[in-house]
Design an enzyme around this catalytic site. Structure first.
Site, PDB file in Angstrom:
ATOM      1  N   ASP A  89      49.437  29.278  -0.035  1.00 57.25           N
ATOM      2  CA  ASP A  89      48.061  29.300   0.481  1.00 57.25           C
ATOM      3  C   ASP A  89      47.043  29.045  -0.642  1.00 57.25           C
ATOM      4  OD1 ASP A  89      48.179  31.665  -0.950  1.00 57.25           O
ATOM      5  OD2 ASP A  89      47.578  32.962   0.714  1.00 57.25           O
ATOM      6  N   GLU A 143      43.649  35.854  -3.121  1.00 60.80           N
ATOM      7  CA  GLU A 143      43.923  35.177  -1.858  1.00 60.80           C
ATOM      8  C   GLU A 143      42.707  34.371  -1.393  1.00 60.80           C
ATOM      9  OE1 GLU A 143      46.822  34.998  -0.711  1.00 60.80           O
ATOM     10  OE2 GLU A 143      47.801  36.909  -0.331  1.00 60.80           O
ATOM     11  N   ASP A 173      49.483  40.829 -11.847  1.00 58.44           N
ATOM     12  CA  ASP A 173      49.350  41.625 -10.626  1.00 58.44           C
ATOM     13  C   ASP A 173      50.484  42.631 -10.444  1.00 58.44           C
ATOM     14  OD1 ASP A 173      51.170  39.549 -10.245  1.00 58.44           O
ATOM     15  OD2 ASP A 173      49.981  38.541  -8.726  1.00 58.44           O
ATOM     16  N   HIS A 196      46.917  30.756  -3.557  1.00 61.04           N
ATOM     17  CA  HIS A 196      46.545  31.918  -4.383  1.00 61.04           C
ATOM     18  C   HIS A 196      47.066  31.771  -5.807  1.00 61.04           C
ATOM     19  CE1 HIS A 196      50.425  33.977  -2.834  1.00 61.04           C
ATOM     20  NE2 HIS A 196      50.592  33.820  -4.132  1.00 61.04           N
TER      21      HIS A 196
HETATM   22  C1  F6R Z   1      52.894  36.630  -9.128  1.00 66.35           C
HETATM   23  C2  F6R Z   1      51.794  35.705  -8.908  1.00 66.35           C
HETATM   24  C3  F6R Z   1      51.788  34.832  -7.695  1.00 66.35           C
HETATM   25  C4  F6R Z   1      52.937  33.832  -7.729  1.00 66.35           C
HETATM   26  C5  F6R Z   1      52.915  32.965  -6.474  1.00 66.35           C
HETATM   27  C6  F6R Z   1      54.079  31.989  -6.439  1.00 66.35           C
HETATM   28  O1  F6R Z   1      52.669  37.375 -10.306  1.00 66.35           O
HETATM   29  O2  F6R Z   1      50.909  35.675  -9.679  1.00 66.35           O
HETATM   30  O3  F6R Z   1      50.566  34.153  -7.639  1.00 66.35           O
HETATM   31  O4  F6R Z   1      52.815  33.023  -8.866  1.00 66.35           O
HETATM   32  O5  F6R Z   1      52.975  33.777  -5.339  1.00 66.35           O
HETATM   33  O6  F6R Z   1      55.254  32.723  -6.301  1.00 66.35           O
HETATM   34  P1  F6R Z   1      56.675  32.024  -6.455  1.00 66.35           P
HETATM   35  O7  F6R Z   1      56.828  31.664  -7.874  1.00 66.35           O
HETATM   36  O8  F6R Z   1      57.663  33.094  -6.049  1.00 66.35           O
HETATM   37  O9  F6R Z   1      56.670  30.848  -5.541  1.00 66.35           O
END
Ligand code: F6R
Length: 236
Positions: A136, A143, A67, A138
């Site tokens: 959440d 989302e 992303d 994701h």
């Molecule tokens: C980012 C991504 C997100 C993160 C998720 C957890 O490329 O794909 O899904 O893996 O938001 O983020 P952290 O590791 O910062 O808790």
């Protein structure tokens, strides 16, 4: 589904790095699907160290990131392209032209999404997809929603995601509200998936995602259908 519980962030990172390096050793021209965020930083660091020692070669590897924020160019220090350069690509011998992150500044974002999926298809799909998980549920920036989004798409970030990611920005108002994210098809078609998570705050959502009903309200729950997924979780 293999679930590995470990005792520390360091152990989680080392085990994840072990799985990624095994992939690269067995298939030097692997296509790695990569994630950003705080969770994978330790694994990227470990891989960088093993590369420096001469144990790994990334010269034939291709990467596709999950992303990118809409509106941030690769030079912006908050962009995921910049994150990948600093935390991983600069530490290894990967060729820049073999690293792909969705372009959040593309004039035509819809075309960028279609091209991104085409690129992944042309590469023959993803060999190993590394994932984190949001509080959440994701994965990437898929989302919670009424349906699973199949293709790479533009997404409006949820309040909880904006709040969680604000720790990387000067103020919450600076967090972009939209992002481009890989959809579920490319993720689910990855030959192997490695999901890493750490911290008590991820435990509840991880349990729901892995053992609860499969629902787009918890996007990560779709991973229960993947035939080759490893989860590494550390409570701290
Ligand atoms: C980012 C991504 C997100 C993160 C998720 C957890 O490329 O794909 O899904 O893996 O938001 O983020 P952290 O590791 O910062 O808790």
């Amino acid at each position: 589904m293999r679930i590995i519980k470990v005792k520390s962030y360091e152990q989680m990172s080392r085990q994840a790095a072990n799985i990624i390096s095994a992939q690269v050793i067995i298939k030097p021209d692997s296509v790695l699907g990569l994630a950003t965020g705080s969770t994978p930083i330790g694994a990227y660091d470990q891989l960088g160290k093993w590369y420096k020692k001469g144990d790994l070669d990334f010269s034939k590897v291709t990467t596709v990131n999950l992303d990118e924020y809409v509106g941030l160019s690769g030079e912006n220090i908050q962009s995921y392209r910049y994150f990948m350069e600093k935390n991983f690509f600069e530490k290894i011998n990967i060729k820049k032209e073999n690293t792909f992150v969705p372009n959040g500044t593309a004039k035509d974002l819809v075309a960028e999404c279609t091209n991104y999926d085409d690129r992944i298809k042309k590469l023959g799909g993803i060999d190993l997809q590394l994932l984190g998980i949001g509080v959440d549920g994701h994965i990437g920036f898929n989302e919670p929603s009424d349906c699973f989004e199949k293709s790479t798409h533009v997404v409006t970030l949820h309040e909880s995601t904006i709040a969680a990611n604000s720790r990387f920005f000067d103020s919450i108002d600076d967090v972009p509200k939209k992002a481009l994210t890989m959809g579920m098809v490319s993720i689910m078609q990855a030959k192997k998936i490695l999901l890493i998570a750490n911290g008590k705050q991820k435990e509840e959502i991880l349990n729901k995602a892995l053992y609860g009903p499969i629902t787009p309200q918890i996007p990560a729950s779709i991973l229960q259908l993947h035939p080759d997924i490893t989860i590494i979780y550390s409570e701290v």
